[in-house]
Design an enzyme around this catalytic site. Structure first.
Site, PDB file in Angstrom:
ATOM      1  N   GLN A  44     -29.100  -8.173 -11.090  1.00  0.00           N
ATOM      2  CA  GLN A  44     -30.169  -7.186 -11.229  1.00  0.00           C
ATOM      3  C   GLN A  44     -30.379  -6.918 -12.720  1.00  0.00           C
ATOM      4  O   GLN A  44     -29.437  -6.561 -13.435  1.00  0.00           O
ATOM      5  CB  GLN A  44     -29.773  -5.869 -10.532  1.00  0.00           C
ATOM      6  N   CYS A 449       8.186  20.254   1.540  1.00  0.00           N
ATOM      7  CA  CYS A 449       8.158  19.269   0.458  1.00  0.00           C
ATOM      8  C   CYS A 449       9.264  18.236   0.620  1.00  0.00           C
ATOM      9  O   CYS A 449       9.074  17.044   0.389  1.00  0.00           O
ATOM     10  CB  CYS A 449       8.308  19.956  -0.890  1.00  0.00           C
TER      11      CYS A 449
END
Ligand code: 3NM
Ligand code: MG
Length: 523
Positions: A44, A449
């Protein structure tokens, strides 16, 4: 030879740029020809500043070159230039000439591509007969500043999903920040059953490259190659895959735990300030080698040691976020698994943005969080997410929730763990419930965690079956908590913590010796 537009190969789509910042003092025609030699399949010509005369002149030169390679040349925005040159078509943006008018001017044999960034633009472009869609902006890019919206891999995937659901045959390329470091994972990760990208569109990755031919060659190979982390991951037909038998998964747990004990895999934690010490101790007790390393630059070396990474967003900062993204990239490149713990996702705008960045920044093997955190990870279009975030109580129907979890895991091709009194685990095919655990886990900080750390150890040691590894991690963790809470010396949350570490250690030691008494508690 005349090119048939249905046969166009969009796999490596080059968008030119004539600005000094990108082209430098190179000759555009030479760069494009080098790129064509390297394997570019579609060009393009995009030039926002030159006068019409110069545009036509350059386009003619480019067309002479692309024709030699039997590759289509499209002109950005300017239907008049495309007509003057007689090239293969145009690419139009949302603010350019409308598709219908362009089609009238160009006729049916020419290619019309359209830029889209959301569902309504996509629907309209398909309706109006676009031949291909340029979907973006995927990642923020200095090449095109002030882009309308950065959609990430999630946004890209939503559009592919929309096209798949509409049985659309429109071709697709993605654009914005695509380069050699992310091509294969963006292609792989965005894929949905029935629809994947036909190509990637790049500007700077080729136009600004020192060696455009080599860069094009590399990108064209990467487009086809699955990323390092994707080896062995099924990408199609996830929903129709038979679910694994829960009892079989439980039976695999001892093997996974033994593998951790034998291999002592690295558990690389980028975690919050509160849990550093606790998480390191948990990693040691389950048999992994912890390293608490929050500096992203270190991840490249650490990712090569066969371990897993935990990204825990507990104390997120802008600098921390950069570090997470660097580490995520490094682990993806090395093929090492990543566990993401989106702590507090949804609680603040900063955390919502960080969650999006991390999810879009690479491939994550396991997402682990509580209900609201997991809901925050759902793609923008999800109805469950909207309800979950809107309603203060966050009350979501459990079957609806289960299908949202499956949707998330299916789209991301990974494992999703939603913790709570009952933990839910899914690989997209089936949602497994685990009822083990103890309320003390909810009374001390960092236990969520540390579960992420535990799972990281399991998937590092047992990468061949990440679902089984994750289930093993949950069982080891939760049953150790039960055993600790039942001890006579444990009087409450305070004395629970050291006892919990003991029991994690003891479960591993017993399992290594073949004593599986603890596993009879699995439920
Ligand atoms: N269009 P690079 S982004 C030309 O989002 C263009 O529609 C975009 O440049 C869009 O490959 C973009 O150097 C620039 O990141 C892409
Ligand atoms: Mg335009």
């Amino acid at each position: 030879t005349k090119m048939k537009k249905d046969d166009i190969d969009y796999s490596l789509y080059l968008v030119t740029d004539s600005t000094p910042a990108i082209l430098g003092n190179k000759d555009i025609c030479e760069v494009v020809e080098a790129a064509l030699r390297g394997g570019v399949t579609c060009v393009q010509y995009r030039d926002k500043t030159s006068d019409t005369g110069a545009l036509v002149q350059t386009a003619r030169k480019l067309h002479a070159i692309t024709q030699k390679y039997n590759i289509p040349l499209l002109i950005n925005d300017r239907v008049d230039v495309a007509l003057a040159v007689g090239c293969e078509g145009v690419h139009i943006g949302q603010d350019d000439l409308d598709i219908e008018s362009a089609r009238k001017l160009l006729g049916h044999d020419k290619i019309i591509g359209v830029t889209v960034s959301n569902a309504s633009e996509t629907a309209a472009a398909c309706e109006d007969g676009a031949d291909y869609l340029g979907i973006g902006t995927v990642f923020a890019t200095p090449t095109k500043e002030n882009t309308k919206s950065i959609i990430g891999v999630d946004g890209l995937q939503q559009i592919l999903l929309q096209l798949a659901q509409a049985n659309s045959t429109v071709k697709t390329v993605c654009i914005g920040g695509i380069n050699a470091s992310n091509t294969s994972r963006v292609v792989w990760q965005s894929r949905v059953p029935g629809k994947g990208l036909d190509g990637v569109a790049v500007v700077s990755a080729i136009m600004a490259a020192a060696d455009p031919e080599a860069s094009a060659r590399e990108l064209s190979q990467l487009f086809k190659a699955p990323p390092a982390f994707a080896r062995g991951i099924v990408t199609e037909g996830l929903q129709s895959r038979p679910p694994k038998d829960p009892e079989e998964l439980v039976k695999l747990a001892p093997q996974v735990i033994q593998a951790v004990a034998q291999r002592k895999p690295l558990s690389h934690n980028m975690t919050n300030l509160v849990v550093q010490n606790f998480a390191a101790n948990v990693a040691l007790c389950v048999g992994a080698s912890p390293i608490m390393a929050n500096y992203g630059e270190e991840a490249k070396d650490l990712s090569k040691l066969g371990g897993a990474l935990v990204i825990n967003m507990g104390t997120v900062t802008p600098e921390g976020l950069d570090n997470y993204l660097k580490a995520l990239k490094a682990y993806n490149a090395a093929g090492g698994p990543v566990v993401f713990d989106p702590v507090g996702a949804g609680a603040t705008a900063v955390r919502r943005a960080a969650t999006k960045k991390i999810l879009g920044g690479g491939y994550i093997e396991v997402i682990k969080g509580n209900r609201s955190e997991i809901l925050s990870c759902l793609p923008g279009g999800s109805t469950v997410q909207q309800r979950g975030v809107d309603s203060a109580a966050g009350d979501v129907d459990i079957t609806e929730l289960a299908s949202a979890l499956k949707e998330l895991a299916t789209l991301r091709k990974n494992i999703v763990v939603m913790t709570g009194k009952t933990d839910y685990v899914t690989d997209g095919a089936y949602v497994y419930k685990i009822e083990n655990g103890h309320e003390y886990l909810g009374m001390v900080t960092g236990t969520g965690c540390c579960l992420g750390t535990t799972i990281s150890a399991m998937i590092a040691a047992w990468p061949q079956d990440k679902l089984a590894a994750t289930v093993a991690g949950l069982l080891h963790y939760n049953i150790s908590a039960e055993l600790a809470a039942e001890r006579e010396d444990v009087k409450g949350p305070g004395s629970f913590v050291p006892a919990f570490l003991d029991e994690l250690y003891k479960v591993r030691a017993a399992t290594s010796e073949g004593d599986l008494e603890w596993l009879t508690r699995a439920k």
